[in-house]
Scaffold this active site. Structure first.
Site, PDB file in Angstrom:
ATOM      1  N   LYS A 158       0.945  -1.326   0.055  1.00 29.01           N
ATOM      2  CA  LYS A 158      -0.030  -0.072   0.018  1.00 29.01           C
ATOM      3  C   LYS A 158       0.853   1.230   0.133  1.00 29.01           C
ATOM      4  O   LYS A 158       1.671   1.317   0.868  1.00 29.01           O
ATOM      5  CB  LYS A 158      -0.847   0.023   1.438  1.00 29.01           C
ATOM      6  CG  LYS A 158      -2.195   0.877   1.211  1.00 29.01           C
ATOM      7  CD  LYS A 158      -2.906   0.505   2.370  1.00 29.01           C
ATOM      8  CE  LYS A 158      -4.211   1.120   2.513  1.00 29.01           C
ATOM      9  NZ  LYS A 158      -4.849   1.081   3.715  1.00 29.01           N
TER      10      LYS A 158
HETATM   11  C1  E4P Z   1      -8.342   2.154   3.694  1.00 25.81           C
HETATM   12  O1  E4P Z   1      -7.488   1.323   3.286  1.00 25.81           O
HETATM   13  C2  E4P Z   1      -8.051   2.884   5.170  1.00 25.81           C
HETATM   14  O2  E4P Z   1      -7.377   1.871   5.862  1.00 25.81           O
HETATM   15  C3  E4P Z   1      -9.491   2.994   5.964  1.00 25.81           C
HETATM   16  O3  E4P Z   1     -10.527   2.547   4.895  1.00 25.81           O
HETATM   17  C4  E4P Z   1      -9.692   4.559   6.405  1.00 25.81           C
HETATM   18  O4  E4P Z   1     -10.707   4.476   7.101  1.00 25.81           O
HETATM   19  P1  E4P Z   1     -11.105   5.792   8.155  1.00 25.81           P
HETATM   20  O5  E4P Z   1     -11.215   7.051   7.325  1.00 25.81           O
HETATM   21  O6  E4P Z   1     -12.457   5.464   8.798  1.00 25.81           O
HETATM   22  O7  E4P Z   1      -9.919   5.883   8.916  1.00 25.81           O
END
Ligand code: E4P
Length: 217
Positions: A83
């Site tokens: 990622k």
């Molecule tokens: C995605 O890969 C992120 O880890 C996640 O969906 C972020 O979510 P949040 O905005 O609720 O922290």
């Protein structure tokens, strides 16, 4: 539609995985902090349990260092998706990883232009953050719709991984639009099974059943 679980909580992943509801997992530095676990150890445990892609995020901000971190993360297991953030350095690292056959999840996407350029850089997944756009009074699901149109126009194979899914309604709108994947916390996935009329109906059935004086077993 594929369901990824957005957590590094192994017990919570196991509960959903045992029901066959986990097509993959996404983590990020904040979720690793919340887990209180070592990133390599917890990611390995998740990869051993889940068959689908498990996103593990780099924390370097410069392409060369991102590539070094990503290659270390990729060694954890075959199902790692590296990622990277949607920055120019992140796209440079994305291209390098994709060229070597690694799956790449490009995260922190907040515009259709960013999604288009990530597809050009060879992203396997683009992660537009629906909830965080809602937080600044925009409609995050509009972005999912725009990306779907653009990717379909040119037949990009990058999968739309709708992220920052905070509500059941987010999940359903993304499903109607045709997002390939949603990633949501376990609580949101479990909430998808609930409805107040189900609870009310069950309560009435149980009351009436008690009045019959019968037993099935
Ligand atoms: C995605 O890969 C992120 O880890 C996640 O969906 C972020 O979510 P949040 O905005 O609720 O922290």
């Amino acid at each position: 539609m594929k369901f990824f679980v957005d957590t590094a909580d192994v017990a919570a992943i196991k509960e959903l995985n045992d029901l066959g509801m986990v097509d993959g997992v996404t983590t990020n530095p904040s979720l690793i902090l919340k887990s209180g676990r070592d990133i390599i150890e917890v990611t390995k445990e998740i990869c051993d349990m889940v068959k689908g892609p498990v996103s593990a995020e780099v924390v370097a901000t410069e392409a060369k260092a991102m590539i070094a971190e990503g290659l270390k993360l990729a060694k954890i297991a075959k199902n790692i998706a590296i990622k990277v953030p949607l920055t120019w350095d992140g796209l440079t690292a994305c291209k390098a990883f994709a060229s070597e056959g690694h799956k790449v999840n490009v995260t922190l996407c907040f515009s259709a232009a960013q999604a288009l350029i990530a597809a050009k850089a060879g992203a396997s997944f683009i992660s537009p953050f629906v909830g965080r756009l809602d937080d600044i009074h925009m409609d995050g699901t509009d972005l999912i719709e725009d990306i779907r149109i653009i990717y379909d126009n040119y037949d990009y194979k990058t999968e739309i991984l709708a992220a920052s899914i905070r509500t059941v309604n987010h999940a359903i709108i993304c499903a109607k639009i045709g997002a390939d994947v949603i990633t949501a916390p376990p609580s949101v996935i479990k909430a998808m099974a609930t409805h107040p009329l189900t609870d009310k109906g069950l309560e009435q059935f149980l009351k009436d059943w008690a009045k019959t004086g019968q037993q099935i077993l």
